[in-house]
Design a protein around this motif. Structure first.
Motif, mmCIF file in Angstrom:
data_model
loop_
_atom_site.group_PDB
_atom_site.id
_atom_site.type_symbol
_atom_site.label_atom_id
_atom_site.label_comp_id
_atom_site.label_asym_id
_atom_site.label_seq_id
_atom_site.Cartn_x
_atom_site.Cartn_y
_atom_site.Cartn_z
ATOM 1 N N LEU A 9 62.996 20.844 22.210
ATOM 2 C CA LEU A 9 64.209 21.257 21.499
ATOM 3 C C LEU A 9 65.288 21.815 22.424
ATOM 4 C CD1 LEU A 9 65.736 21.767 18.854
ATOM 5 C CD2 LEU A 9 64.392 23.841 18.541
ATOM 6 N N GLN A 52 57.860 21.127 13.619
ATOM 7 C CA GLN A 52 58.366 21.271 12.253
ATOM 8 C C GLN A 52 57.586 22.292 11.457
ATOM 9 O OE1 GLN A 52 61.202 19.716 11.235
ATOM 10 N NE2 GLN A 52 61.233 19.165 13.393
ATOM 11 N N TYR A 61 58.048 30.663 6.566
ATOM 12 C CA TYR A 61 59.252 29.836 6.371
ATOM 13 C C TYR A 61 59.360 29.335 4.934
ATOM 14 C CZ TYR A 61 62.132 25.610 7.097
ATOM 15 O OH TYR A 61 63.077 24.609 7.022
ATOM 16 N N HIS A 62 58.278 28.781 4.411
ATOM 17 C CA HIS A 62 58.371 28.171 3.077
ATOM 18 C C HIS A 62 58.547 29.217 1.979
ATOM 19 C CE1 HIS A 62 56.360 24.587 5.154
ATOM 20 N NE2 HIS A 62 57.595 24.239 4.865
ATOM 21 N N ASP A 86 56.694 17.639 4.429
ATOM 22 C CA ASP A 86 55.322 18.165 4.550
ATOM 23 C C ASP A 86 54.819 18.772 3.246
ATOM 24 O OD1 ASP A 86 56.051 21.170 4.642
ATOM 25 O OD2 ASP A 86 57.286 20.318 6.234
ATOM 26 N N ASP A 156 65.566 21.656 3.528
ATOM 27 C CA ASP A 156 64.457 21.893 4.463
ATOM 28 C C ASP A 156 64.483 20.766 5.480
ATOM 29 O OD1 ASP A 156 62.163 22.641 5.745
ATOM 30 O OD2 ASP A 156 60.810 22.022 4.147
ATOM 31 N N SER A 157 65.488 20.823 6.332
ATOM 32 C CA SER A 157 65.767 19.704 7.234
ATOM 33 C C SER A 157 65.161 19.927 8.607
ATOM 34 C CB SER A 157 67.278 19.556 7.392
ATOM 35 O OG SER A 157 67.775 20.644 8.144
ATOM 36 N N ASP A 159 66.268 19.896 12.767
ATOM 37 C CA ASP A 159 67.437 20.461 13.432
ATOM 38 C C ASP A 159 68.570 19.429 13.434
ATOM 39 O OD1 ASP A 159 66.621 23.180 14.766
ATOM 40 O OD2 ASP A 159 64.889 21.846 14.870
ATOM 41 N N GLN A 196 70.030 28.898 19.197
ATOM 42 C CA GLN A 196 70.998 27.906 18.712
ATOM 43 C C GLN A 196 72.189 28.648 18.109
ATOM 44 O OE1 GLN A 196 67.506 26.666 16.498
ATOM 45 N NE2 GLN A 196 67.932 24.520 16.943
HETATM 46 N N1 AG3 Z 1 61.967 22.688 9.004
HETATM 47 C C1 AG3 Z 1 62.248 22.667 10.347
HETATM 48 C C2 AG3 Z 1 62.826 23.768 11.054
HETATM 49 C C3 AG3 Z 1 63.009 23.380 12.461
HETATM 50 C C4 AG3 Z 1 63.188 24.465 13.328
HETATM 51 N N2 AG3 Z 1 63.203 24.243 14.695
HETATM 52 C C5 AG3 Z 1 63.728 25.205 15.462
HETATM 53 N N3 AG3 Z 1 64.988 25.446 15.346
HETATM 54 N N4 AG3 Z 1 62.954 25.854 16.251
HETATM 55 C C6 AG3 Z 1 61.266 21.543 8.592
HETATM 56 C C7 AG3 Z 1 59.880 21.555 8.230
HETATM 57 C C8 AG3 Z 1 59.305 22.625 7.439
HETATM 58 N N5 AG3 Z 1 58.994 22.237 6.122
#
Ligand code: AG3
Length: 281
Positions: A9, A52, A61-62, A86, A156-157, A159, A196
């Motif tokens: 990344l 991901q 995250y979810h 996923d 839920d994309s 990057d 970022q």
């Molecule tokens: N969500 C991805 C987040 C990506 C983050 N990457 C990063 N910036 N380190 C997608 C999948 C989760 N359901």
């Protein structure tokens, strides 16, 4: 000899996962997909070299992407998910009894199929739930053309590189605006702020002309390295974002939803941003 997965990344900084076993690897119609057993985070899924989701920390995250907008809204009947192949986000959204239908628009059927197979605890049966409708297609086309409107829309994309790039553009956000009901909430993964930094200011610039209320909230997700992950938030009203702790707590308790990360106090605190981000808006 052990092999390592090195995430690609960032240009001059990377994280590595020891690969115990590659479970699946292929070039799909849209991207490179790998799912492997790691020595540290359980099973890991990466797209085009970028992590991901991992079995070990996906709940953070979810839960934050689903429950923060859904409890703030309080009565979301129709939800749209963009991406999220996923299935972890769909699983969390479907925990809400008030949600009558979820449309999920995922570009890559292979991601859904392989995650059902190799990351079964992510979707945990969600793709078989009668309240879920899966559309295979590009999220930007869907929001530009869709004739339905939603109470909550979640992006839920990946990057903003490759197939995910359009999901951070003004035309996409205009589509979101037309698909969102009045009082509706849009939330989107918006990158790791420290790594970022332009993502927060760029997204803010693009969302704020379209929505009366634009904000960001955060959570620390270990496998998204570099500090706090940000989530963008947009709505035509700030009322849901400004709810008090007592209201959120009663909604959370009444829902009976069990969480491992999300709770109402954390929900409120997540909107407090470090000063370097406040200054970048
Ligand atoms: N969500 C991805 C987040 C990506 C983050 N990457 C990063 N910036 N380190 C997608 C999948 C989760 N359901």
């Amino acid at each position: 000899m052990s092999e390592w997965f090195d995430e690609t990344l960032h240009d001059a900084y990377h994280q590595g996962f020891k690969i115990r076993e590659v479970l699946f690897e292929s070039k799909t119609e849209h991207q490179h997909l790998i799912i492997f057993e790691s020595g540290s985070f359980g099973r890991v899924m990466a797209l085009d070299g970028i992590i991901q989701t991992t079995e070990r920390d996906e709940f953070i995250y979810h839960e934050m992407l689903a429950h923060t907008p859904l409890f703030a809204h309080g009565n979301a009947k129709n939800v749209l998910i963009i991406g999220g192949g996923d299935g972890g986000l769909l699983r969390e959204v479907l925990k809400h009894p008030e949600v009558e239908s979820v449309v999920q628009v995922e570009i890559d059927q292979a991601v859904i199929d392989m995650c059902v197979e190799y990351l079964p605890n992510h979707s945990a049966g969600a793709y078989d739930n009668p309240r879920a409708e899966i559309v295979i297609g590009d999220g930007i086309d869907f929001v530009k053309q869709c004739s339905r409107q939603f109470d909550v829309i979640l992006s839920d994309s990946t990057d903003p590189i490759g197939p995910g790039e359009v999901l951070f553009t003004s035309p996409f956000y205009q589509g979101i605006q037309r698909c969102l009901k009045s009082g509706g909430i849009f939330a989107a993964q918006n990158g790791v702020a420290f790594m970022q930094p332009d993502e927060v200011s760029t997204t803010h610039k693009r969302l704020s002309p379209l929505f009366a209320d634009t904000a960001f909230y955060t959570a620390a997700v270990p496998s998204y390295v570099g500090g706090i992950m940000t989530f963008a938030w947009a709505s035509d009203s700030s009322a849901a974002r400004e709810l008090d702790l007592a209201t959120l707590t009663s909604r959370f308790m009444n829902s009976g939803i069990q969480t491992r990360y999300y709770n109402p106090a954390l929900h409120m605190g997540a909107f407090a941003l470090p000063q370097y981000l406040v200054d970048s808006l």
